[in-house]
Scaffold this active site. Structure first.
Site, PDB file in Angstrom:
ATOM      1  N   HIS A   1      29.568  65.262  25.594  1.00 33.47           N
ATOM      2  CA  HIS A   1      30.751  65.848  26.327  1.00 33.47           C
ATOM      3  C   HIS A   1      32.186  65.358  25.569  1.00 33.47           C
ATOM      4  CE1 HIS A   1      27.443  65.743  29.354  1.00 33.47           C
ATOM      5  NE2 HIS A   1      28.260  66.657  30.009  1.00 33.47           N
TER       6      HIS A   1
ATOM      7  N   ASN B   1      42.528  67.308  34.492  1.00 34.29           N
ATOM      8  CA  ASN B   1      42.513  68.454  33.861  1.00 34.29           C
ATOM      9  C   ASN B   1      42.155  69.611  34.330  1.00 34.29           C
ATOM     10  OD1 ASN B   1      39.653  68.543  33.870  1.00 34.29           O
ATOM     11  ND2 ASN B   1      39.480  66.959  32.304  1.00 34.29           N
TER      12      ASN B   1
ATOM     13  N   HIS C   1      33.915  71.348  27.811  1.00 34.11           N
ATOM     14  CA  HIS C   1      33.419  70.070  28.763  1.00 34.11           C
ATOM     15  C   HIS C   1      32.112  69.298  28.267  1.00 34.11           C
ATOM     16  CE1 HIS C   1      32.578  67.928  32.430  1.00 34.11           C
ATOM     17  NE2 HIS C   1      31.510  68.223  32.209  1.00 34.11           N
TER      18      HIS C   1
ATOM     19  N   GLU D   1      27.566  54.242  54.342  1.00 37.16           N
ATOM     20  CA  GLU D   1      26.283  53.632  53.855  1.00 37.16           C
ATOM     21  C   GLU D   1      26.259  53.693  52.356  1.00 37.16           C
ATOM     22  OE1 GLU D   1      25.340  54.501  57.945  1.00 37.16           O
ATOM     23  OE2 GLU D   1      25.939  55.611  56.243  1.00 37.16           O
TER      24      GLU D   1
ATOM     25  N   PHE E   1      18.663  55.145  57.351  1.00 39.56           N
ATOM     26  CA  PHE E   1      20.028  55.375  56.544  1.00 39.56           C
ATOM     27  C   PHE E   1      20.311  54.770  55.190  1.00 39.56           C
ATOM     28  CE2 PHE E   1      21.148  55.720  61.179  1.00 39.56           C
ATOM     29  CZ  PHE E   1      20.807  56.986  61.528  1.00 39.56           C
TER      30      PHE E   1
ATOM     31  N   ASP F   1      15.561  56.300  70.170  1.00 36.53           N
ATOM     32  CA  ASP F   1      16.312  56.950  69.352  1.00 36.53           C
ATOM     33  C   ASP F   1      15.633  58.172  68.557  1.00 36.53           C
ATOM     34  OD1 ASP F   1      18.567  55.695  69.743  1.00 36.53           O
ATOM     35  OD2 ASP F   1      18.636  54.272  68.098  1.00 36.53           O
TER      36      ASP F   1
ATOM     37  N   HIS G   1      15.953  58.740  63.635  1.00 34.47           N
ATOM     38  CA  HIS G   1      16.460  57.639  63.229  1.00 34.47           C
ATOM     39  C   HIS G   1      15.346  56.892  62.683  1.00 34.47           C
ATOM     40  CE1 HIS G   1      20.301  58.402  65.177  1.00 34.47           C
ATOM     41  NE2 HIS G   1      20.580  56.945  65.134  1.00 34.47           N
TER      42      HIS G   1
END
Length: 686
Positions: free
Chosen positions: A30, A189, A265, A419, A445, A477, A481
Site C-alpha cells: 500500500h 484523505n 491505496h 468487550e 462475550f 439466561d 448467553h
C-alpha cells in the site's frame, strides 16, 4: 518564516520514494498512505518524539502506533532512516518470507514496532492501552523531583480505523479517562479501498470525538504546510486533561499520477509512475532505494538527541535508586517480565474438606490473595464486576483524579460494556512493559473481542481473560448467553491458552501458568455454579494441563473432562462400578494447550494405549478427537432453565455419562491393540 528546510522536504520525499520502491519491488503493498502521511511522519519523528534506536525498549520512550497498519512502509522507512536495526536490504525484503518487514507491522518481528496492527481499529485501541499504562506507571513510580515516566503515545489512524466499532469503544473510554498523554493523528484523505468515503462514511467525526471528551485540532494542508502540522502537535501536547485527535487533510499517494484516488491505496505504482515521481522529487529514476546522505544526517541527529535524552533519564533513574530503592527494583523487575520472588506462595490451596465454590469465586479468591504480591496485575470488567467477581477487596479504581472516583494509581478498571475495546486496550497495556492486564466478561462475550484476542496471541502479550458463566451451567439466561463453540474457537487459536478449571487447585494453577507465561495470553473459563474440591487435584498436577485425577487398575475406559463436568465424571465412576461392574479412570484436562506441551511419555501416561476413552464437555466436541476415541458434548445450542434441569435435559449426568461410556467400551471391544489418540499418526506430522 518556516523553521523547516529543504533537507526536511528531501527527507519527506525520500519516505515517499522508498514506499513506492518497496511496494513495487514486492509487487504488493500500500504505497498511498505512506506517500500521503510522509510530511506528518517526518515532523513527528524529527521534531517531537523521544526515542533511542540503539535501545528500542527504553522505558520512557514515546510510543508510536500505526493503526492503519497497511501503511507499514511508512513506519519501516522511518525506522531505517532513524537508525533502528532495519537495513536497506530489509526494505528490499518487504513482504518476503522470514523478513523483518512483514506485510503489516508485527511487534515481535521488527525493532521499533510497539504493537502488531493491520486489522483496522485495533491500533488506536492499543494506543489507548499504552496511554493508560503510562498514566498508571507514572502515578505509581513518579516522585517529587523524579518525573521518570512522562512519555506520550502518538497514533496514526485512517478512515477505516474510525469506522471500526472497536475504536469507538476504546476512544470513548479514553475520553472519559482524560488521557492527555494520547495524541491521535487522523489521515483524512477521504479514500478507502472501495473509493471515496462519501459512499459510506459521512458522519461528523470531529463532533463524535468532541462528545467523547477529546480535544480537536484541524490541519487543512497536511501535504505541504509543515509548520501547521508542528503547531497542531504542539497544541495537542499543551492539553493535559484530554486526548487529542488531529484531523489532518492529506492527499493519498501524493506525487503519483493517481494521487487522490483509491487506485493508489492498495496497489504498487506502475514503472512510469515511479519514474515521474522520482523526477518530480529530484531523485534519479534509474536508482531504487536511494537515500541521500543529508537525509540520514538529519534523521540521525534527531536520534542522537533521543539517545542523549535516555542518558539523562538513566542518570535520573540512578539517583532515584538511591532514594527509592524498592520502587527502582520493582520497576526493573517489571520491565524484565519477571514476577516477585515467592508470589506463588500466596495462591490458595484446597482439600476435599473445603466447601463447594463456583470457579468464578475461586478466581476472586486468587485475586484477593495475590494482589499485593503481584502489584503489576491490573484489571477490571466490562460492566460485570458483580458477576465476574474481578474486584479484590480494597481495590481502588483507575479514574481521573478530578472525578473523585479514583486515581491513576488505581488498579481496577471500569471498562464499561466494551468487550472488544477492553481486549484491544489490554493488548496495549501489556505492550507497555510494566503491567499484566486482565479483563472480565461472560465467556460467550469474549467472542465479541475475538479480533483483539487473536492479536494478543499473534503479538505474544500476557493478557488474561476472566471469562465467567462458562457453559449451559449459567442456566436461565439461555442459549444467547451459553457458550457452545467458544472454547473450540479459541483452542484453535495458536499461542492462546484456554483454561477450564474443575476446582480450586486447578483455578490456582490456571493463574500460575497464565501469570508466568510471558508471551502467551490466557482465557480462564469459569463457572457460575458451585464445584466441589476434588480428591486428587493439586496445583502441581494441574499446571501440566492434564493429569490423572482418578486411577484404577485394569481400567475399562478413561473419562476425560474439564471444568464443571469433571465432578460429574467422578460420580459416573461410581455409577459404572456399582451398577455395571465397569472400572473407569478419570483425567482432568483443564488446558489442552499446556498438556500438548508436555513430553510425549507424560501424555501417554495420562492417556495410555489399550484403553478406550470418552471426552465429556458441555460444549462443541470439535477438537476432542485429538484426545479421546469418542466424544460426548453439545453440538447444538443450549436451553433456558435451572442449570441442573439443563444438564439433565442434555444427559450430562452420572447416568448419561455412564451410558455413553458403556457404548464406547462396546464399540471398541473388538479392536485389538487400541492406540491412544496421542499415538495417532497425524500427530507425528505436527
Amino acid at each position: 518564516m518556516s523553521s523547516f528546510t529543504e533537507t526536511d522536504q528531501l527527507a519527506i520525499n525520500t519516505i515517499r520514494v522508498l514506499a513506492a520502491d518497496a511496494t513495487a519491488h514486492a509487487n504488493s503493498g500500500h504505497p498511498g498512505a505512506p506517500m500521503g502521511m510522509a510530511p506528518v511522519a517526518h515532523v513527528l519523528f524529527n521534531r517531537f518524539m523521544n526515542f533511542n534506536p540503539k535501545n528500542p525498549k527504553w522505558l520512557n520512550r514515546d510510543r508510536f502506533v500505526l493503526s492503519n497498519g497497511h501503511a507499514c512502509m511508512l513506519q519501516y522507512a522511518l525506522l531505517h532512516l532513524y537508525g533502528y536495526a532495519l537495513t536497506i536490504d530489509d526494505l528490499k525484503a518487504f513482504r518476503r518470507i522470514d523478513s523483518i518487514t512483514p506485510g503489516h507491522p508485527e511487534a515481535h518481528d521488527t525493532p521499533g514496532v510497539e504493537v502488531t496492527t493491520g486489522p483496522l481499529g485495533q491500533g488506536i485501541s492499543n494506543a489507548v492501552g499504552l496511554a493508560i499504562a503510562q498514566a498508571h506507571t507514572a502515578a505509581v513510580f513518579n516522585k517529587p523531583g523524579y518525573d521518570l515516566v512522562n512519555n506520550y503515545t502518538y497514533c496514526f489512524l485512517g478512515d477505516g480505523c474510525l469506522m471500526e466499532g472497536v475504536s469507538a469503544e476504546a476512544c470513548s473510554l479514553a475520553g472519559h479517562l482524560q488521557l492527555g498523554n494520547l495524541i491521535a493523528i487522523w489521515d483524512d484523505n477521504r479514500i478507502t479501498i472501495d473509493g471515496d468515503t462519501n459512499q459510506a462514511f459521512t458522519e461528523d467525526v470531529l463532533k463524535r470525538y468532541e462528545s467523547y471528551g477529546w480535544h480537536i485540532v484541524t490541519v487543512l494542508d497536511g501535504d505541504n504546510n509543515l509548520d501547521l502540522i508542528a503547531d497542531a502537535i504542539q497544541k495537542a501536547k499543551e492539553v493535559t486533561d484530554k486526548p487529542t485527535l488531529i484531523q489532518l487533510k492529506t492527499t493519498i499517494g501524493f506525487g503519483s499520477k493517481k494521487q487522490g484516488t483509491h487506485d493508489v491505496h492498495g496497489s504498487p505504482l506502475k514503472a512510469d509512475d515511479i519514474k515521474q515521481l522520482k523526477e518530480k522529487f529530484g531523485f534519479n529514476p534509474e536508482e531504487s532505494f536511494a537515500v541521500p546522505q543529508e537525509v540520514y544526517d538529519l534523521c540521525h541527529k534527531a536520534s542522537a538527541k533521543g539517545a542523549a535524552k535516555e542518558e539523562e533519564w538513566n542518570q535520573l533513574f540512578a539517583k532515584y535508586a538511591e532514594e527509592f530503592k524498592a520502587e527502582h527494583d520493582d520497576l526493573i523487575r517489571r520491565q524484565k517480565g519477571e514476577l516477585a520472588e515467592g508470589w506463588e506462595k500466596h495462591l490458595p490451596v484446597y482439600t476435599p474438606a473445603d466447601p463447594a465454590v463456583a470457579s468464578r469465586k475461586l478466581s476472586e479468591n486468587v485475586l484477593n490473595k495475590i494482589f499485593e504480591a503481584v502489584p503489576e496485575l491490573v484489571g477490571g470488567s466490562a460492566d460485570l464486576t458483580g458477576s465476574n467477581l474481578t474486584r479484590w477487596k480494597g481495590a481502588i479504581d483507575f479514574q481521573p483524579p478530578a472525578t473523585g472516583l479514583g486515581t491513576y494509581a488505581g488498579r481496577y478498571f471500569r471498562f464499561g460494556v466494551r468487550e472488544h475495546g477492553m481486549g484491544a486496550i489490554m493488548n496495549g497495556m501489556a505492550a507497555y512493559g510494566t503491567l499484566i492486564p486482565y479483563g472480565g466478561t461472560f465467556l460467550n462475550f469474549v467472542s465479541y473481542a475475538a479480533g483483539a484476542v487473536r492479536l494478543s496471541a499473534l503479538s505474544q502479550v500476557r493478557a488474561i481473560w476472566v471469562a465467567t458463566h462458562d457453559s449451559i451451567g449459567l442456566g436461565e439466561d439461555g442459549p444467547t448467553h451459553q457458550p457452545i463453540e467458544t472454547l473450540a474457537h479459541f483452542r484453535a487459536l495458536p499461542n492462546c491458552m484456554v483454561w477450564r478449571p474443575a476446582d480450586g487447585n486447578e483455578t490456582s494453577a490456571a493463574y500460575y501458568v497464565a501469570l508466568t507465561s510471558k508471551h502467551t495470553p490466557s482465557i480462564l473459563a469459569l463457572s457460575r455454579q458451585n464445584l466441589p474440591q476434588l480428591e486428587g487435584s493439586t496445583i502441581e498436577k494441574a499446571i501440566k494441563g492434564g493429569y490423572v485425577l482418578h486411577e484404577v487398575e485394569g481400567a475399562d475406559v478413561t473419562l476425560i473432562s474439564t471444568g464443571s463436568e469433571v465432578c460429574i465424571a467422578i460420580d459416573a465412576v461410581k455409577e459404572l462400578k456399582e451398577k455395571h461392574n465397569i472400572k473407569a479412570r478419570v483425567v482432568s484436562m483443564p488446558c489442552m494447550e499446556v498438556f500438548d506441551a508436555q513430553p510425549k511419555d507424560y501424555r501417554l501416561s495420562v492417556l495410555p494405549d489399550g484403553i478406550p476413552s470418552l471426552s465429556i464437555e458441555v460444549m462443541s466436541t470439535m477438537g476432542w478427537e485429538k484426545y479421546s476415541h469418542e466424544q460426548f458434548g453439545l453440538n447444538r445450542f443450549g436451553a433456558s432453565g435451572a442449570y441442573l434441569d439443563v444438564y439433565k435435559k442434555f444427559e450430562f449426568t452420572p447416568e448419561g455419562i455412564a451410558k455413553r461410556a458403556i457404548a464406547t467400551i462396546d464399540f471398541w471391544k473388538d479392536v485389538p491393540n487400541i492406540r491412544s489418540p496421542i499415538n495417532r499418526a497425524f500427530e507425528q506430522l505436527i
